[in-house]
Design an enzyme around this catalytic site. Structure first.
Site, PDB file in Angstrom:
ATOM      1  N   VAL A 135     -11.150   8.035  38.519  1.00 34.88           N
ATOM      2  CA  VAL A 135     -11.043   7.352  37.278  1.00 34.88           C
ATOM      3  C   VAL A 135     -11.551   6.017  37.274  1.00 34.88           C
ATOM      4  O   VAL A 135     -11.596   5.297  38.301  1.00 34.88           O
ATOM      5  CB  VAL A 135      -9.520   7.011  37.137  1.00 34.88           C
ATOM      6  CG1 VAL A 135      -9.455   6.513  35.540  1.00 34.88           C
ATOM      7  CG2 VAL A 135      -8.773   8.323  37.069  1.00 34.88           C
ATOM      8  N   LYS A 208      -9.345  11.786  32.683  1.00 37.57           N
ATOM      9  CA  LYS A 208      -9.101  10.608  33.118  1.00 37.57           C
ATOM     10  C   LYS A 208      -7.471   9.998  32.714  1.00 37.57           C
ATOM     11  O   LYS A 208      -6.904   9.511  33.489  1.00 37.57           O
ATOM     12  CB  LYS A 208      -9.992   9.345  32.856  1.00 37.57           C
ATOM     13  CG  LYS A 208     -11.387   9.751  33.673  1.00 37.57           C
ATOM     14  CD  LYS A 208     -12.545   9.020  32.872  1.00 37.57           C
ATOM     15  CE  LYS A 208     -13.832   9.368  33.735  1.00 37.57           C
ATOM     16  NZ  LYS A 208     -14.928   8.852  32.999  1.00 37.57           N
TER      17      LYS A 208
END
Lengths: 430, 430
Positions: A135, A208
């Site tokens: 992420v 994400k």
């Protein structure tokens, strides 16, 4: 385990991120050894095509043609998966854990969809998976959530987690480009893929969000519980109206824990121009968090790229090395993930931005206001401009309303004879 | 050590931060126990005056009147020092470490001046000191530097690390207040102390810079090597000129590693209006870092306050608890700190903003430009306005020049008969 002088790393994949990892280990290897008290050595690198020319010079004897040669090598301590994709990566990581290795991965699709399953295997094996790079590239986020903010109950997360869409929106906003022109430019500059669908339609951001929300709210997240809307319908015209009203438009990944449950959504959002996220420009990413103790914090930086993502992978390799050196066999500190209730989208509250065209005649606005009033949608801001001789363009921002009720108001309005077209619907946060 | 069900905490101090720590441990105790797999219990709290009324209700049997009762208690696993001050805190922490306890501190003055000495004691004892809360309150910074960014060579650090001065500068800039008015308001709102000297003169920021720079550059930092200039001479007029030129004025703590050595300084600085630090408003803090791998990252959040700082202290307590639980006796992961050369201020390069008044007569500007040219100071931006019938106000921004050379140019200019006064000198970054 006994302390070693050198830990052996096996890599799976040697694309953009893998190249960054090798470059960093080469350039800062001495500093890293100094900090860790142990050296790191890349022993094997699995690639699909051993004969493909590479950007970086690699000792050909390191190259193998299948992940199995990495994950089954008994000398390898840490497996670094940077090949992407889901199925093969999942198999390779599971096997690596079963073989007693620590794993580092930059794979967001995999962690969003099978993260908990892999973490469970790791826990069983007294090993761990580190996934900081999955992420927001080089921006520290996973680790702060696990450690620095661990004493907080996280209430809300809002992230600009896709560099492609942020670049496009910034170019529209600052350079006055329309979406298609900005997208073409992003592709030219390498900020957007030839097939940009996953980015511009919000899918990448939703993966994400799944990872961030799981950690933030200590809950399993099912991808299908995330509402996803991309930026393909964002018009320069709406960006300009938003600016007039004091807002910027950003693609936000939003996770929130409310009394009714978790709210999870990705959509283009009007945010106040003085909000710290509004200043995040071009390909940069940022994640804004609200914790009950810390209040508001934001992490800003490059969300992608060879060296930034490599920086996160290398930090994870170092953490894995510390676990090995300190003989902490199970470094997993995540809470056991529960399964929290998710609020269905139609029950989530939003404020809405609405742009429409109506006949420019007496009483139109009054009937519009009445329609909103009858469905209990109250209006906060209004701009009305003449569009042509017979048409007015009206921009409205509502107060908070459930998605369901807003949809009802919209149905009523669409049916009104004086309304010519509804041209834009966007959500607004404060 | 054997695994315990509950770890005992001894606190030294129960002021703003201590109160925050207790509140967080109480409110989120269950979540914390869940994440750690071990409970945390406050066993003793040392305070100067046991009879002082407190904001928070505390079991009186926990209260003791001297740090010794905490650091010498064999049941206590983790000592949390939140009383501030240097000498007594230093003794107490040293004793706690010698008694085999892990230590958490929020004390920036202490860590800036005696941090390495205390870290050495900790290392000797196979223990550790955690000090996330000593810099920038609740914003994760120490930990990211130690872990998330550990694979980077950090090249530059720029921080807004003092909330008081940032509040004052924001109020001047956004509300058009002069310094003294903004300071009075900050005091009223509790953002500035009754005696604000340490904040507004930059001392507080310089302690924080010492801590950040030591970690960023793996070097011992001597406070006397940090150039410090506060914001007491910043005028609203200069903020307005800066805005006209496209800059904001912020008090920055800057650390940089150059080929010539470390550059360490705290001073009000013109930064471009679109720099992420320029958007950091009011009492918020932010630290902007440049690493060779990650590029530019920024951490933003509340730099002070009971709960935010408590959040960082609690995260450190949790880290100490993990060390205890995982039987990692020595959690110290910092590099051994070297002693890097520091560049003396007169040799450091800056760009300068200069505001002066000169006789409004032909040739004055030419002779000014010549004076700069002769001392090899080249000019980047110029604004000239009429001040009164006989006087012109001139604002200049130079290109990069050493502090020493700029001072020479200044001496020449001050001696020019046409120059009436030099009203402001500030540094500029890009």
């Amino acid at each position: 385990m006994t302390k070693k002088d050198v830990l052996q790393i096996g890599m799976i994949g040697l694309g953009t991120v893998g190249t960054g990892v090798l470059r960093i280990l080469e350039k800062n290897g001495e500093e890293i050894r100094h900090k860790l008290g142990v050296g790191l050595e890349v022993k094997r690198i699995a690639v699909r095509d051993p004969h493909k020319p590479r950007e970086i010079e690699v000792d050909p004897s390191l190259i193998v043609d299948h992940p199995d040669h990495v994950v089954n090598d008994p000398d390898i301590d840490i497996v670094v998966e940077v090949m992407g994709g889901v199925d093969l990566a999942r198999q390779a990581i599971a096997r690596a854990l079963e073989n007693g290795k620590f794993v580092v991965t930059a794979n967001k699709d995999l962690m969003a969809q099978h993260g908990l399953e892999l973490l469970a295997i790791a826990k069983n094996q007294n090993r761990n998976i580190f996934y900081e790079a999955s992420v927001a590239g080089g921006i520290p986020l996973i680790r702060p959530l696990k450690n620095s903010l661990a004493a907080n109950h996280i209430e809300k997360v809002m992230g600009i987690v896709n560099g492609t869409t942020n670049y496009i929106l910034t170019q529209m906003s600052c350079e006055g480009k329309e979406f298609s022109e900005a997208l073409a430019e992003a592709q030219e500059k390498g900020f957007a893929e030839a097939d940009p669908a996953s980015d511009i339609e919000g899918l990448d951001a939703s993966y994400k969000l799944a990872i961030i929300a799981a950690l933030s709210f200590s809950s399993k997240i099912d991808m299908k519980d995330i509402f996803v809307e991309g930026i393909t319908n964002v018009k320069l015209r709406d960006i300009r109206y938003a600016q007039e009203l004091g807002y910027a438009i950003k693609l936000l990944a939003i996770g929130e824990e409310t009394e009714e449950g978790l709210q999870l959504r990705v959509h283009p959002t009007l945010i106040p121009a003085d909000h710290p996220l509004a200043a995040v420009a071009n390909e940069f990413n940022a994640i804004f968090l609200e914790g009950d103790a810390v209040g508001e914090v934001m992490f800003y930086g490059p969300g992608a790229g060879s060296l930034p993502t490599g920086s996160a992978v290398c930090a994870d390799i170092m953490d894995a090395a510390r676990c090995l050196q300190h003989e902490v066999e199970n470094g997993i500190v995540e809470a056991t993930f529960g399964t929290k209730k998710v609020v269905p989208m139609e029950k989530q509250q939003s404020r809405f931005y609405l742009r429409l065209k109506a006949k420019d005649e007496p009483g139109v606005f009054a009937s519009l206001a009445t329609a909103f009033g009858e469905t209990k949608v109250s209006l906060d801001m209004i701009i009305q401009k003449r569009s042509d001789a017979e048409t007015a363009e009206i921009v409205l921002v509502t107060h908070g309303v459930s998605e369901g009720n807003f949809q009802k108001a919209l149905d009523t309005i669409e049916a009104m004879p004086a309304i010519r077209s509804i041209n834009a619907i966007l959500r607004v946060i404060e």
